[in-house]
Write a protein that holds these residues in place. Sequence first.
Motif, short mmCIF file in Angstrom:
data_model
loop_
_atom_site.label_atom_id
_atom_site.label_comp_id
_atom_site.label_asym_id
_atom_site.label_seq_id
_atom_site.Cartn_x
_atom_site.Cartn_y
_atom_site.Cartn_z
N ARG A 58 -10.26 -6.49 7.44
CA ARG A 58 -10.64 -5.50 6.23
C ARG A 58 -9.80 -5.75 5.22
NH1 ARG A 58 -10.59 -0.85 5.54
NH2 ARG A 58 -9.50 0.09 7.03
N PHE A 59 -9.29 -6.48 5.57
CA PHE A 59 -8.27 -6.67 4.38
C PHE A 59 -7.91 -8.29 4.05
CE2 PHE A 59 -5.85 -2.89 2.73
CZ PHE A 59 -6.58 -1.60 3.56
N ASP A 65 -8.03 4.78 3.31
CA ASP A 65 -7.27 3.21 3.01
C ASP A 65 -7.19 3.70 1.20
OD1 ASP A 65 -10.47 0.40 3.55
OD2 ASP A 65 -8.08 1.30 4.46
N TYR A 89 -2.25 0.82 -4.56
CA TYR A 89 -2.11 -0.74 -4.50
C TYR A 89 -0.74 -1.13 -5.03
CZ TYR A 89 -5.00 -0.02 -0.33
OH TYR A 89 -5.13 0.49 0.64
N ALA A 109 -14.34 -0.64 2.87
CA ALA A 109 -12.89 0.27 2.71
C ALA A 109 -13.32 1.26 3.56
CB ALA A 109 -13.98 1.21 0.95
N ILE A 152 -10.65 -5.66 -0.01
CA ILE A 152 -10.74 -4.92 1.16
C ILE A 152 -12.07 -4.78 1.76
CG2 ILE A 152 -10.56 -2.70 2.02
CD1 ILE A 152 -8.61 -1.67 0.38
N GLN A 183 0.98 -1.00 -0.07
CA GLN A 183 -0.17 0.25 0.34
C GLN A 183 0.72 1.31 0.19
OE1 GLN A 183 -1.83 1.53 4.00
NE2 GLN A 183 -3.76 1.51 2.90
#
Lengths: 115, 112
Positions: A64-65, A86, A90, A82, A79, A36
């Motif tokens: 969440r990921f 975020d 990526y 989101a 994700i 990220q």
Amino acid sequence: EAGVAQSPRYKIIEKRQSVAFWCNPISGHATLYWYQQILGQGPKLLIQFQNNGVVDDSQLPKDRFSAERLKGVDSTLKIQPAKLEDSAVYLCASSFEGSTYNEQFFGPGTRLTVL
Amino acid sequence: AQSVAQPEDQVNVAEGNPLTVKCTYSVSGNPYLFWYVQYPNRGLQFLLKYITGDNLVKGSYGFEAEFNKSQTSFHLKKPSALVSDSALYFCAVSNYGQNFVFGPGTRLSVLP
């Protein structure tokens, strides 16, 4: 030699929605990384795979990921849901073998905007 | 945990002059050290690495870097800068293949 492929290149979503990114590494590369990169910062490693096994996911926000590399080739990063923070690029990268002492080859990235 | 510092957000140098982009690191154990470059609208590219051996390593496009264990530094250098070297440079470190960490980046501007 074809490079690391990523799709989509751009994605805009509303907060609380879900999103998925896809990466196809260079053929024969055993190690795959997801990073990220927030604007103005260096890339942050989210997860590292060796074939289809996870080597390092210490910085992946697992609430969440999620990421998978089922057949040891291509990979998806998801994700759900989101958040505004975020928003980032990526990056997917791959290396031939031996994980981190070999150079990594990076894809063009997916730019995610969360509104 | 590993960390990387790049103390300069921006480095400006005249074309033809030598350039240095600084990097210091913190790692438990022996470090693997890397430099990557990000050109505008292009992906990150590998420049060079230090794993073991000679402290001076040579890489792509005429760049080199010197590993200094006592100062925990890995500065990137080039004897004569080109305008085309203008880009964002990242230092990175890992510890025996784990916990790969990038620095915040240094923007290099080479002025004609």
